[in-house]
Design a protein around this motif. Sequence first.
Motif, PDB file in Angstrom:
ATOM      1  N   CYS A   1      -6.951  46.837  -6.342  1.00  0.00           N
ATOM      2  CA  CYS A   1      -7.911  46.813  -5.227  1.00  0.00           C
ATOM      3  C   CYS A   1      -8.784  45.571  -5.300  1.00  0.00           C
ATOM      4  O   CYS A   1      -8.990  44.877  -4.284  1.00  0.00           O
ATOM      5  CB  CYS A   1      -8.784  48.068  -5.263  1.00  0.00           C
ATOM      6  SG  CYS A   1      -7.908  49.623  -4.958  1.00  0.00           S
ATOM      7  N   GLU A   2      -9.295  45.273  -6.486  1.00  0.00           N
ATOM      8  CA  GLU A   2     -10.151  44.097  -6.655  1.00  0.00           C
ATOM      9  C   GLU A   2      -9.397  42.809  -6.353  1.00  0.00           C
ATOM     10  O   GLU A   2      -9.942  41.882  -5.739  1.00  0.00           O
ATOM     11  CB  GLU A   2     -10.706  44.076  -8.078  1.00  0.00           C
ATOM     12  CG  GLU A   2     -11.687  45.198  -8.374  1.00  0.00           C
ATOM     13  CD  GLU A   2     -12.090  45.263  -9.841  1.00  0.00           C
ATOM     14  OE1 GLU A   2     -11.745  44.312 -10.574  1.00  0.00           O
ATOM     15  OE2 GLU A   2     -12.733  46.248 -10.237  1.00  0.00           O
TER      16      GLU A   2
ATOM     17  N   PHE B   1      -9.665  42.325   2.159  1.00  0.00           N
ATOM     18  CA  PHE B   1      -9.485  43.745   2.434  1.00  0.00           C
ATOM     19  C   PHE B   1      -8.401  44.284   1.507  1.00  0.00           C
ATOM     20  O   PHE B   1      -7.692  43.518   0.849  1.00  0.00           O
ATOM     21  CB  PHE B   1      -9.113  43.995   3.901  1.00  0.00           C
ATOM     22  CG  PHE B   1      -8.014  43.101   4.421  1.00  0.00           C
ATOM     23  CD1 PHE B   1      -6.689  43.296   4.076  1.00  0.00           C
ATOM     24  CD2 PHE B   1      -8.321  42.044   5.277  1.00  0.00           C
ATOM     25  CE1 PHE B   1      -5.681  42.480   4.562  1.00  0.00           C
ATOM     26  CE2 PHE B   1      -7.322  41.216   5.777  1.00  0.00           C
ATOM     27  CZ  PHE B   1      -5.996  41.436   5.414  1.00  0.00           C
ATOM     28  N   VAL B   2      -8.270  45.605   1.469  1.00  0.00           N
ATOM     29  CA  VAL B   2      -7.298  46.263   0.585  1.00  0.00           C
ATOM     30  C   VAL B   2      -6.125  46.772   1.398  1.00  0.00           C
ATOM     31  O   VAL B   2      -6.303  47.513   2.373  1.00  0.00           O
ATOM     32  CB  VAL B   2      -7.950  47.432  -0.183  1.00  0.00           C
ATOM     33  CG1 VAL B   2      -6.905  48.183  -1.002  1.00  0.00           C
ATOM     34  CG2 VAL B   2      -9.063  46.924  -1.087  1.00  0.00           C
TER      35      VAL B   2
ATOM     36  N   VAL C   1      -9.707  49.157   4.397  1.00  0.00           N
ATOM     37  CA  VAL C   1      -8.845  49.660   3.324  1.00  0.00           C
ATOM     38  C   VAL C   1      -7.693  50.464   3.909  1.00  0.00           C
ATOM     39  O   VAL C   1      -7.918  51.350   4.747  1.00  0.00           O
ATOM     40  CB  VAL C   1      -9.646  50.557   2.349  1.00  0.00           C
ATOM     41  CG1 VAL C   1      -8.730  51.160   1.293  1.00  0.00           C
ATOM     42  CG2 VAL C   1     -10.781  49.780   1.702  1.00  0.00           C
ATOM     43  N   ILE C   2      -6.472  50.159   3.476  1.00  0.00           N
ATOM     44  CA  ILE C   2      -5.305  51.006   3.762  1.00  0.00           C
ATOM     45  C   ILE C   2      -4.541  51.167   2.460  1.00  0.00           C
ATOM     46  O   ILE C   2      -4.096  50.180   1.862  1.00  0.00           O
ATOM     47  CB  ILE C   2      -4.380  50.404   4.837  1.00  0.00           C
ATOM     48  CG1 ILE C   2      -5.135  50.185   6.149  1.00  0.00           C
ATOM     49  CG2 ILE C   2      -3.173  51.323   5.069  1.00  0.00           C
ATOM     50  CD1 ILE C   2      -4.312  49.446   7.201  1.00  0.00           C
ATOM     51  N   ILE C   3      -4.409  52.401   1.997  1.00  0.00           N
ATOM     52  CA  ILE C   3      -3.688  52.692   0.765  1.00  0.00           C
ATOM     53  C   ILE C   3      -2.641  53.761   1.048  1.00  0.00           C
ATOM     54  O   ILE C   3      -2.967  54.844   1.543  1.00  0.00           O
ATOM     55  CB  ILE C   3      -4.636  53.187  -0.342  1.00  0.00           C
ATOM     56  CG1 ILE C   3      -5.709  52.132  -0.659  1.00  0.00           C
ATOM     57  CG2 ILE C   3      -3.856  53.533  -1.605  1.00  0.00           C
ATOM     58  CD1 ILE C   3      -6.807  52.632  -1.570  1.00  0.00           C
TER      59      ILE C   3
ATOM     60  N   THR D   1       0.234  44.931  -0.855  1.00  0.00           N
ATOM     61  CA  THR D   1       0.503  44.661  -2.258  1.00  0.00           C
ATOM     62  C   THR D   1       1.200  45.876  -2.855  1.00  0.00           C
ATOM     63  O   THR D   1       0.711  47.007  -2.713  1.00  0.00           O
ATOM     64  CB  THR D   1      -0.801  44.392  -3.027  1.00  0.00           C
ATOM     65  OG1 THR D   1      -1.432  43.232  -2.481  1.00  0.00           O
ATOM     66  CG2 THR D   1      -0.532  44.175  -4.507  1.00  0.00           C
ATOM     67  N   ALA D   2       2.334  45.662  -3.503  1.00  0.00           N
ATOM     68  CA  ALA D   2       3.088  46.758  -4.103  1.00  0.00           C
ATOM     69  C   ALA D   2       2.607  47.019  -5.525  1.00  0.00           C
ATOM     70  O   ALA D   2       2.403  46.089  -6.309  1.00  0.00           O
ATOM     71  CB  ALA D   2       4.579  46.425  -4.113  1.00  0.00           C
TER      72      ALA D   2
END
Length: 376
Positions: free
Chosen positions: A122-123, A131-132, A264-266, A293-294
């Motif tokens: 995340c960082e 953004f995430v 944020v999208i996870i 990001t994987a």
Amino acid sequence: MAKSKQLVYLNKERCLTAEYLYNSLKKDYEDRGRVVRSIENGRNVNDMINEHVTEAELVSDGFELLTGEMLTERGVKDHAWYCRNILKILPDEKRPDVILTGAGALIPLNPLEIQEKFLALCEKDIKEKGFVRLVIVKAGRLGMSTIAASYLWSGVHLVNGTVGAIIAHQQTATRRIFNMCKRFYDYTSPYLRPTKSYDNKTEFVFENVEYGWYSGIEVFTAGVENAARSGGYTACLSTEVSYHKDGEARGSIVRAIQDVPGTVIIDEGTANGIDGFFYNHYWQAKRGENEFTAGFFAWWESPRHTLAFKSEREKDELLETVASHSLVDKYGNEEVERGLYNLTPEQLNWRRWYIRNKCQGRLIKPLDYFKQEMPG
């Protein structure tokens, strides 16, 4: 794992809260000859501190002075600190770092090493993109949904204008996640939480007209009609995406979230075959074909996934069968697995136990089911 300091909670007038003063400081300071007078006689808490215990003394004794403004600044920058010092969760007897303190007792959310790996992703996204955007393939029982939900919650708690959505794959998971969020709120100091406008079985809304504050979080079940229709979301967590009945709830929210700083999208979940949206989504991210990001979290990264031997003889017998490949049909090539991931005998012992006890009665072979649910 970093050790938390005790916190001294201060409100806007910089007065220690009475509850914290008594529960955390009274005996400590009395033992050292200092008097912390009872507030039942109506004395102002701040006057008590000025006369008996100064802020400088508290700091020198290892306490950390914290106002709501300080919490926002520190919590946004360091989520692991926020979890350790602010959030409470139910104890889990399978976590090696947890000591049960009684039935129903709550404990701080101390991130495990594998959860801190998630926070590092995340960082990294925040630094590189602003953004995430994460898609996570994980083994089961790693605490990934817990730490991801806490990440969304911190935005709702600390950042004005954050509206989050969490989408679970089934109603039992929806209830579990919502109850976890409710505990996050209920067990945060009243001096450090936003004003709650209302809540129901699936939604929290925080609103304070005087300060111009508005934030909220909703929890949905994938495939439920009319879910996620209110709009205005800035953050979305979808759990166990490979098991969603349909992608409409997630899709409608994600399409509305703009690529602007702080959003944020996870998407996270265990594998479920070698096709479908989640499978393709992950590999597209892995190849750099989308903005996500994987992340991959293997079963052997968790300290939970070990099993002690009953005797040295039992351990020797396992190692002998690993070297001889005599049980390769049942457990696969354990010698290769051990070499690739530097597995301990205790991890191999747990792996065999899980295949024997948790992977039976499926449409696929127990070993294949293990590889799906507990990728390595």
